[in-house]
Scaffold this motif. Structure first.
Motif, PDB file in Angstrom:
ATOM      1  N   TRP A 342       3.241  36.755  41.287  1.00 34.76           N
ATOM      2  CA  TRP A 342       2.925  38.353  40.872  1.00 34.76           C
ATOM      3  C   TRP A 342       2.662  38.381  39.227  1.00 34.76           C
ATOM      4  O   TRP A 342       1.682  38.937  38.978  1.00 34.76           O
ATOM      5  CB  TRP A 342       4.238  39.141  41.160  1.00 34.76           C
ATOM      6  CG  TRP A 342       4.092  40.653  40.929  1.00 34.76           C
ATOM      7  CD1 TRP A 342       4.447  41.310  39.944  1.00 34.76           C
ATOM      8  CD2 TRP A 342       3.489  41.549  41.785  1.00 34.76           C
ATOM      9  NE1 TRP A 342       4.279  42.702  39.842  1.00 34.76           N
ATOM     10  CE2 TRP A 342       3.632  42.719  41.094  1.00 34.76           C
ATOM     11  CE3 TRP A 342       2.825  41.623  43.021  1.00 34.76           C
ATOM     12  CZ2 TRP A 342       2.995  44.015  41.543  1.00 34.76           C
ATOM     13  CZ3 TRP A 342       2.197  42.614  43.403  1.00 34.76           C
ATOM     14  CH2 TRP A 342       2.274  43.903  42.717  1.00 34.76           C
ATOM     15  N   MET A 368      -3.146  43.936  44.549  1.00 31.58           N
ATOM     16  CA  MET A 368      -1.682  43.799  44.298  1.00 31.58           C
ATOM     17  C   MET A 368      -1.102  45.214  44.549  1.00 31.58           C
ATOM     18  O   MET A 368       0.105  45.090  45.050  1.00 31.58           O
ATOM     19  CB  MET A 368      -1.623  43.481  43.007  1.00 31.58           C
ATOM     20  CG  MET A 368      -2.023  41.944  42.528  1.00 31.58           C
ATOM     21  SD  MET A 368      -1.888  41.651  40.875  1.00 31.58           S
ATOM     22  CE  MET A 368      -0.005  41.391  40.703  1.00 31.58           C
ATOM     23  N   HIS A 372       2.109  45.790  47.127  1.00 33.33           N
ATOM     24  CA  HIS A 372       3.575  46.634  46.563  1.00 33.33           C
ATOM     25  C   HIS A 372       3.245  47.462  45.858  1.00 33.33           C
ATOM     26  O   HIS A 372       3.162  47.778  44.750  1.00 33.33           O
ATOM     27  CB  HIS A 372       3.911  45.478  45.808  1.00 33.33           C
ATOM     28  CG  HIS A 372       4.493  44.296  46.352  1.00 33.33           C
ATOM     29  ND1 HIS A 372       5.572  44.017  47.625  1.00 33.33           N
ATOM     30  CD2 HIS A 372       4.381  42.688  46.382  1.00 33.33           C
ATOM     31  CE1 HIS A 372       5.742  42.778  47.539  1.00 33.33           C
ATOM     32  NE2 HIS A 372       4.920  42.035  47.113  1.00 33.33           N
ATOM     33  N   ARG A 375       5.196  48.845  42.946  1.00 37.59           N
ATOM     34  CA  ARG A 375       5.728  48.184  41.806  1.00 37.59           C
ATOM     35  C   ARG A 375       4.957  48.719  40.650  1.00 37.59           C
ATOM     36  O   ARG A 375       3.472  48.957  40.894  1.00 37.59           O
ATOM     37  CB  ARG A 375       5.580  46.543  41.975  1.00 37.59           C
ATOM     38  CG  ARG A 375       6.533  45.843  42.869  1.00 37.59           C
ATOM     39  CD  ARG A 375       6.603  44.497  42.917  1.00 37.59           C
ATOM     40  NE  ARG A 375       7.014  43.960  41.562  1.00 37.59           N
ATOM     41  CZ  ARG A 375       7.220  42.605  41.442  1.00 37.59           C
ATOM     42  NH1 ARG A 375       7.235  41.865  42.414  1.00 37.59           N
ATOM     43  NH2 ARG A 375       7.489  42.328  40.356  1.00 37.59           N
TER      44      ARG A 375
END
Length: 568
Positions: A342, A368, A372, A375
């Motif tokens: 990540w 990304m 998620h 996040r």
């Protein structure tokens, strides 16, 4: 002014000492096309040097290896070439080739010995490794390197107890206590004494740097191996409390949650030696020693290729030399299933943007976010990249999503997010929405100089809160007296309240600090005109025009060049 939160720009040139003279280069050179072979030894030598200067280090190594094999250079140049070639090969992770060069040039050189030791360990030749360790100097960097490396080589040959005894020399040396306790803990863990290992981990955390990220990971892993999950969670959460913006500790928490920590294999000699080299690389990543840090990092990866935090470190060092493509190749070696991936992908996106591959960077970050969506980091990084490219509307949207995710869980470290969204809204001429966010950023981080400057300057431009704006900008200048943009703001507030003579020295200083900014040069031209220095004013306006301002400012400058500064 940049708010890119995940990358710090640092460093400038290779260190030029024996075995580190890989060739010095500046930080702003442009990438050149692939280089073709020459027709002679000397042409290949020059092409190799050209490749070094333009950071095509793998190509440089190939050309210079060919030159070295031909042995057609004068002796003095050949010796210099061998030193340079060693540094390039080791820095590129071509350790076997670097070890062969090291054996030829200087048997007492610490870095050359270290490369040969790693080669020996990789080939499982412990006796040869111990011979090279014993020949290693104890001066300079050897004070740190030799006892640590020697302890792990002894552990490979004789076991943990003799290795621990050999490490005792570090215990009483001032400044080495934390290193002593860290590696004593690892050696005890290697030898199966988990209780003693825990004691030394705790003592290491009492050093001047406290509980570092790596120490937290190693100590937490030991606790997990004992099935003490709650204790490991406490260690990691303690680090999170002290470092709330750390991405890497989140990766460790992910490994704790998904059970990956408990599945890690038992500590090996290679792990211990790689840990030594990683620690040294971390310490040597600064401006003047980053080439040594790069070599140490590559050595760590040679004996332990699956070492994500070392892979990230090597990539970060490459970034400092603006080798963004090479850095991304290293990041790409971290498996997508690894929690550290990540952080690696965030930095890959930033590097793509630095290589003018902004659309590719945005694509990476959007994927990304899909993976998620809750996040923060991908939303904020996306906003930073879009704002940097003046795509303010989508940037504001990305920051807005990040603020929505925070909700009412706002902490002091979120000041930069409020500040960044405020900038995008201000640039979109949505001042009524931007101003409260600037004020919120100041509430979270009082007297933050960038916020003081941006908000103060914005108020000046709007003719608002002039007295308060002046105080804010003076405080920002006090904190950052060498920031041309902030010094310009102070000069401009004095200009706006009619204090032209007082404004002149500040705006002159701002141009000295930031000579290539068209707006600052334009401001200096305006104040020169106001104090009757008309010829100098026109010079500054012409200078501002030559610096390619945006169209709105260009139109204003051309009007002033035609008619002078028209009084309002």
């Amino acid at each position: 002014m940049s708010a890119r939160t995940l990358k710090n720009t640092i460093f400038s040139a290779f260190i030029c000492v024996p075995l580190f003279a890989a060739g010095c280069t500046t930080a702003n050179e442009t990438y050149t096309p692939p280089i073709k072979p020459g027709s002679s030894t000397y042409s290949n030598y020059l092409i190799g040097q050209f490749a070094v200067r333009h950071r095509q280090m793998d190509k440089a190594a190939d050309f210079l290896l060919k030159v070295d094999e031909e042995k057609n250079l004068p002796e003095v140049l050949n010796k210099s070439l061998e030193r340079q070639l060693f540094t390039i090969l080791a820095g590129e992770g071509r350790i076997e080739e670097a070890a062969r060069i090291a054996a030829k040039i200087n048997s007492n050189d610490l870095m050359g010995q270290l490369v040969q030791i790693v080669r020996d360990v990789h080939q499982k030749n412990v006796e040869a490794a111990l011979k090279h360790v014993n020949e290693m100097t104890s001066q300079g960097l050897g004070v740190y390197v030799k006892p640590l490396v020697r302890a792990w080589i002894i552990a490979a040959n004789q076991g943990a107890e003799p290795a621990l005894k050999s490490l005792e020399t570090m215990k009483s040396q001032k400044g080495l206590e934390a290193l002593y306790h860290l590696h004593s803990a690892l050696l005890h863990q290697f030898g199966g004494n988990e209780k003693a290992a825990e004691t030394h981990f705790k003592q290491a955390a009492q050093g001047p740097n406290g509980m570092s990220l790596r120490l937290a990971e190693l100590y937490g892993t030991l606790l997990v191996k004992q099935n003490r999950m709650a204790d490991a969670q406490d260690v990691y959460q303690g680090y999170v409390t002290a470092h709330p913006d750390s991405l890497y500790i989140q990766a460790m928490l992910d490994e704790l949650d998904n059970g990956a920590l408990s599945k890690r294999p038992a500590l090996t000699i290679r792990d211990g030696l790689a840990e030594t080299l990683f620690g040294l690389a971390s310490s040597l990543r600064s401006h003047s020693t980053r080439q040594a840090g790069l070599i140490m990092g590559q050595l760590a990866l040679h004996i332990k290729p699956d070492f994500p935090i070392a892979q990230i470190l090597v990539a970060e060092i490459l970034e400092t030399d603006q080798r963004f493509g090479d850095a991304n190749k290293v990041y790409a070696t971290i498996p997508a299933t690894n929690p550290f991936s990540w952080s690696a992908r965030l930095r890959m996106a930033l590097n793509m943007d630095d290589m003018d591959r902004t659309d590719d960077a945005v694509e990476v970050l959007e994927k990304m976010i899909q993976q998620h969506p809750k996040r923060l980091e991908a939303h904020i990084t996306l906003g930073d990249i879009l704002r940097h490219r003046e795509r303010f509307a989508p940037a504001a949207k990305a920051y807005g999503k990040a603020l929505d995710l925070i909700g009412d869980q706002v902490g002091a470290h979120h000041w930069n997010l409020f500040y960044s969204r405020a900038i995008t809204l201000e640039r979109l001429k949505r001042w009524d929405e931007a101003e409260p966010l600037f004020l919120k950023a100041l509430e979270l981080e009082p007297d933050q100089p960038f916020v003081l400057n941006y908000l103060g300057y914005s108020w000046i431009e709007k003719g608002m809160h002039m007295e308060r704006a002046q105080k804010m900008i003076k405080e920002a200048v006090r904190q950052r007296p060498r920031d041309g943009y902030i010094v310009d703001s102070l000069g401009w507030v004095l200009y706006r309240i009619g204090e032209y003579e007082k404004a002149v020295p500040h705006l002159e200083r701002a141009v000295e600090l930031q000579p290539s900014d068209p707006v600052i040069n334009d401001h200096l031209g305006d104040v020169y005109w106001k104090v009757g220095r008309n010829r100098e004013a026109r010079f500054q306006w012409k200078r501002a025009k030559s610096l390619e301002p945006d169209q709105e400012i260009l139109n204003i400058i051309e009007e002033k060049l035609e008619n002078g500064l028209i009084e309002n």
